[in-house]
Write a protein that holds these residues in place. Structure first.
Motif, PDB file in Angstrom:
ATOM      1  N   ALA A 147       0.853  -1.185   0.000  1.00 14.06           N
ATOM      2  CA  ALA A 147       0.000   0.000   0.000  1.00 14.06           C
ATOM      3  C   ALA A 147       0.888   1.233   0.000  1.00 14.06           C
ATOM      4  O   ALA A 147       1.983   1.212   0.567  1.00 14.06           O
ATOM      5  CB  ALA A 147      -0.902  -0.002   1.229  1.00 14.06           C
ATOM      6  N   LYS A 148       0.426   2.290  -0.632  1.00  5.55           N
ATOM      7  CA  LYS A 148       1.204   3.526  -0.655  1.00  5.55           C
ATOM      8  C   LYS A 148       0.284   4.709  -0.847  1.00  5.55           C
ATOM      9  O   LYS A 148      -0.819   4.588  -1.385  1.00  5.55           O
ATOM     10  CB  LYS A 148       2.275   3.486  -1.729  1.00  5.55           C
ATOM     11  CG  LYS A 148       1.756   3.450  -3.155  1.00  5.55           C
ATOM     12  CD  LYS A 148       2.874   3.491  -4.169  1.00  5.55           C
ATOM     13  CE  LYS A 148       2.987   4.892  -4.683  1.00  5.55           C
ATOM     14  NZ  LYS A 148       4.101   5.267  -5.418  1.00  5.55           N
ATOM     15  N   LEU A 149       0.767   5.854  -0.398  1.00  7.40           N
ATOM     16  CA  LEU A 149       0.055   7.096  -0.640  1.00  7.40           C
ATOM     17  C   LEU A 149       0.200   7.461  -2.104  1.00  7.40           C
ATOM     18  O   LEU A 149       1.232   7.197  -2.720  1.00  7.40           O
ATOM     19  CB  LEU A 149       0.638   8.221   0.219  1.00  7.40           C
ATOM     20  CG  LEU A 149       0.431   8.108   1.728  1.00  7.40           C
ATOM     21  CD1 LEU A 149       1.161   9.235   2.442  1.00  7.40           C
ATOM     22  CD2 LEU A 149      -1.042   8.116   2.084  1.00  7.40           C
ATOM     23  N   MET A 150      -0.815   8.079  -2.648  1.00  3.96           N
ATOM     24  CA  MET A 150      -0.779   8.544  -4.032  1.00  3.96           C
ATOM     25  C   MET A 150      -0.330  10.001  -4.027  1.00  3.96           C
ATOM     26  O   MET A 150      -0.772  10.798  -3.193  1.00  3.96           O
ATOM     27  CB  MET A 150      -2.164   8.426  -4.676  1.00  3.96           C
ATOM     28  CG  MET A 150      -2.696   6.997  -4.715  1.00  3.96           C
ATOM     29  SD  MET A 150      -1.621   5.860  -5.593  1.00  3.96           S
ATOM     30  CE  MET A 150      -1.649   6.557  -7.227  1.00  3.96           C
ATOM     31  N   LEU A 151       0.546  10.331  -4.943  1.00  6.97           N
ATOM     32  CA  LEU A 151       1.064  11.683  -5.048  1.00  6.97           C
ATOM     33  C   LEU A 151      -0.027  12.598  -5.610  1.00  6.97           C
ATOM     34  O   LEU A 151      -0.415  12.475  -6.769  1.00  6.97           O
ATOM     35  CB  LEU A 151       2.308  11.700  -5.935  1.00  6.97           C
ATOM     36  CG  LEU A 151       3.146  12.959  -5.905  1.00  6.97           C
ATOM     37  CD1 LEU A 151       3.624  13.273  -4.493  1.00  6.97           C
ATOM     38  CD2 LEU A 151       4.352  12.812  -6.818  1.00  6.97           C
ATOM     39  N   THR A 152      -0.532  13.474  -4.761  1.00  6.03           N
ATOM     40  CA  THR A 152      -1.575  14.425  -5.156  1.00  6.03           C
ATOM     41  C   THR A 152      -1.150  15.828  -4.716  1.00  6.03           C
ATOM     42  O   THR A 152      -0.255  15.975  -3.879  1.00  6.03           O
ATOM     43  CB  THR A 152      -2.921  14.085  -4.489  1.00  6.03           C
ATOM     44  OG1 THR A 152      -2.754  14.193  -3.062  1.00  6.03           O
ATOM     45  CG2 THR A 152      -3.406  12.690  -4.850  1.00  6.03           C
ATOM     46  N   ASP A 153      -1.808  16.830  -5.246  1.00  7.39           N
ATOM     47  CA  ASP A 153      -1.532  18.212  -4.829  1.00  7.39           C
ATOM     48  C   ASP A 153      -1.779  18.375  -3.331  1.00  7.39           C
ATOM     49  O   ASP A 153      -1.040  19.074  -2.641  1.00  7.39           O
ATOM     50  CB  ASP A 153      -2.394  19.206  -5.614  1.00  7.39           C
ATOM     51  CG  ASP A 153      -1.997  19.297  -7.084  1.00  7.39           C
ATOM     52  OD1 ASP A 153      -0.856  18.898  -7.417  1.00  7.39           O
ATOM     53  OD2 ASP A 153      -2.813  19.761  -7.895  1.00  7.39           O
ATOM     54  N   GLU A 154      -2.804  17.724  -2.844  1.00  8.28           N
ATOM     55  CA  GLU A 154      -3.147  17.786  -1.422  1.00  8.28           C
ATOM     56  C   GLU A 154      -2.025  17.206  -0.550  1.00  8.28           C
ATOM     57  O   GLU A 154      -1.650  17.784   0.469  1.00  8.28           O
ATOM     58  CB  GLU A 154      -4.454  17.014  -1.197  1.00  8.28           C
ATOM     59  CG  GLU A 154      -4.968  17.040   0.207  1.00  8.28           C
ATOM     60  CD  GLU A 154      -6.236  16.220   0.375  1.00  8.28           C
ATOM     61  OE1 GLU A 154      -6.895  16.407   1.409  1.00  8.28           O
ATOM     62  OE2 GLU A 154      -6.568  15.405  -0.511  1.00  8.28           O
ATOM     63  N   LEU A 155      -1.458  16.083  -0.962  1.00  9.48           N
ATOM     64  CA  LEU A 155      -0.373  15.459  -0.219  1.00  9.48           C
ATOM     65  C   LEU A 155       0.892  16.327  -0.276  1.00  9.48           C
ATOM     66  O   LEU A 155       1.574  16.509   0.740  1.00  9.48           O
ATOM     67  CB  LEU A 155      -0.078  14.052  -0.759  1.00  9.48           C
ATOM     68  CG  LEU A 155       0.992  13.253  -0.031  1.00  9.48           C
ATOM     69  CD1 LEU A 155       0.617  13.020   1.429  1.00  9.48           C
ATOM     70  CD2 LEU A 155       1.212  11.919  -0.729  1.00  9.48           C
ATOM     71  N   ILE A 156       1.182  16.879  -1.424  1.00 14.77           N
ATOM     72  CA  ILE A 156       2.354  17.760  -1.572  1.00 14.77           C
ATOM     73  C   ILE A 156       2.203  18.988  -0.675  1.00 14.77           C
ATOM     74  O   ILE A 156       3.148  19.396   0.005  1.00 14.77           O
ATOM     75  CB  ILE A 156       2.553  18.160  -3.053  1.00 14.77           C
ATOM     76  CG1 ILE A 156       2.956  16.932  -3.876  1.00 14.77           C
ATOM     77  CG2 ILE A 156       3.597  19.264  -3.181  1.00 14.77           C
ATOM     78  CD1 ILE A 156       2.909  17.140  -5.374  1.00 14.77           C
ATOM     79  N   ALA A 157       1.004  19.564  -0.644  1.00 18.51           N
ATOM     80  CA  ALA A 157       0.760  20.739   0.198  1.00 18.51           C
ATOM     81  C   ALA A 157       0.925  20.382   1.675  1.00 18.51           C
ATOM     82  O   ALA A 157       1.510  21.143   2.452  1.00 18.51           O
ATOM     83  CB  ALA A 157      -0.635  21.294  -0.064  1.00 18.51           C
ATOM     84  N   ALA A 158       0.427  19.216   2.078  1.00 14.96           N
ATOM     85  CA  ALA A 158       0.559  18.776   3.477  1.00 14.96           C
ATOM     86  C   ALA A 158       2.025  18.557   3.833  1.00 14.96           C
ATOM     87  O   ALA A 158       2.465  18.919   4.929  1.00 14.96           O
ATOM     88  CB  ALA A 158      -0.248  17.495   3.706  1.00 14.96           C
ATOM     89  N   ALA A 159       2.783  17.973   2.916  1.00 14.13           N
ATOM     90  CA  ALA A 159       4.214  17.739   3.159  1.00 14.13           C
ATOM     91  C   ALA A 159       4.959  19.061   3.259  1.00 14.13           C
ATOM     92  O   ALA A 159       5.841  19.220   4.108  1.00 14.13           O
ATOM     93  CB  ALA A 159       4.805  16.876   2.051  1.00 14.13           C
ATOM     94  N   ALA A 160       4.617  20.028   2.428  1.00 15.26           N
ATOM     95  CA  ALA A 160       5.269  21.344   2.466  1.00 15.26           C
ATOM     96  C   ALA A 160       4.963  22.057   3.778  1.00 15.26           C
ATOM     97  O   ALA A 160       5.835  22.685   4.369  1.00 15.26           O
ATOM     98  CB  ALA A 160       4.814  22.186   1.278  1.00 15.26           C
ATOM     99  N   THR A 161       3.737  21.952   4.256  1.00 17.57           N
ATOM    100  CA  THR A 161       3.349  22.546   5.529  1.00 17.57           C
ATOM    101  C   THR A 161       4.120  21.922   6.663  1.00 17.57           C
ATOM    102  O   THR A 161       4.603  22.607   7.569  1.00 17.57           O
ATOM    103  CB  THR A 161       1.822  22.372   5.768  1.00 17.57           C
ATOM    104  OG1 THR A 161       1.118  22.981   4.698  1.00 17.57           O
ATOM    105  CG2 THR A 161       1.397  22.979   7.081  1.00 17.57           C
ATOM    106  N   GLU A 162       4.304  20.600   6.625  1.00 20.50           N
ATOM    107  CA  GLU A 162       5.030  19.872   7.668  1.00 20.50           C
ATOM    108  C   GLU A 162       6.489  20.311   7.714  1.00 20.50           C
ATOM    109  O   GLU A 162       7.083  20.431   8.774  1.00 20.50           O
ATOM    110  CB  GLU A 162       4.925  18.366   7.434  1.00 20.50           C
ATOM    111  CG  GLU A 162       5.525  17.526   8.540  1.00 20.50           C
ATOM    112  CD  GLU A 162       4.822  17.692   9.876  1.00 20.50           C
ATOM    113  OE1 GLU A 162       5.533  17.683  10.922  1.00 20.50           O
ATOM    114  OE2 GLU A 162       3.611  17.853   9.911  1.00 20.50           O
ATOM    115  N   GLN A 163       7.088  20.569   6.562  1.00 27.05           N
ATOM    116  CA  GLN A 163       8.505  20.958   6.507  1.00 27.05           C
ATOM    117  C   GLN A 163       8.741  22.351   7.046  1.00 27.05           C
ATOM    118  O   GLN A 163       9.826  22.665   7.489  1.00 27.05           O
ATOM    119  CB  GLN A 163       9.027  20.865   5.078  1.00 27.05           C
ATOM    120  CG  GLN A 163       9.209  19.438   4.620  1.00 27.05           C
ATOM    121  CD  GLN A 163       9.729  19.348   3.188  1.00 27.05           C
ATOM    122  OE1 GLN A 163       9.832  20.338   2.492  1.00 27.05           O
ATOM    123  NE2 GLN A 163      10.056  18.141   2.765  1.00 27.05           N
TER     124      GLN A 163
END
Length: 165
Positions: A147-163
């Protein structure tokens, strides 16, 4: 217990003592084995190159003593990345709300692949996923092949916020 599981059990105490958690241990290649360790900080944040080097040195020391892989092999330590694999039960709760791709070991009613929104876990610790075409599905963790996360704009935005935290 297969070799990857034995290695994970072997190196986990060392990794945990340093403030990291193992996401996945995978061995590929027969003639020239590659031991891949995916890790993250215990707080769930990504590791950097220095963390990878630290983990690599400590794992190498354990592997030199235990010698679980016959002959030479390549050790690769990395972060799970944005579109990370979901390998632990807790991952399905942590990443609820994001799109995932899940493949089962054996199918349910002839279906092995599920693509949709991860809803988390139910009270019996089963995975809940909502696919576009039908009602939410309940999947047993032990039935998951990968199983894996799918690369989406939403996931990228969440990762950027976390960083930026």
């Amino acid at each position: 217990m297969d070799l990857a599981q034995r290695i994970q059990k072997m190196i986990t105490p060392t990794i945990k003592d340093q403030g990291y958690e193992i996401v996945r241990v995978q061995i590929t290649g027969a003639k020239h084995p590659r031991l891949q360790i995916m890790a993250e900080r215990a707080d769930g944040t990504c590791i950097d190159v220095e963390d990878c080097a630290t983990i690599s040195r400590s794992i190498s020391a354990v592997l030199d003593v235990e010698d679980p892989i016959e002959g030479e092999f390549t050790l690769e330590v990395s972060s799970p990345g944005i579109d990370r694999p979901l390998t632990r039960l807790q991952d399905y709760q942590t990443w609820a709300g994001f799109d995932v791709k899940i493949e089962l070991k054996t199918g349910i009613d002839g279906r092995k692949r599920y693509l949709g929104r991860l809803l988390g876990l139910d009270e019996e610790q089963r995975i809940l996923i909502e696919c576009e075409e039908d009602e939410p599905h309940t999947l047993a963790f032990e039935d998951v092949q990968r199983a894996k996360l799918m690369l989406t704009d939403e996931l990228i935005a969440a990762a950027a916020t976390e960083q930026t935290k």
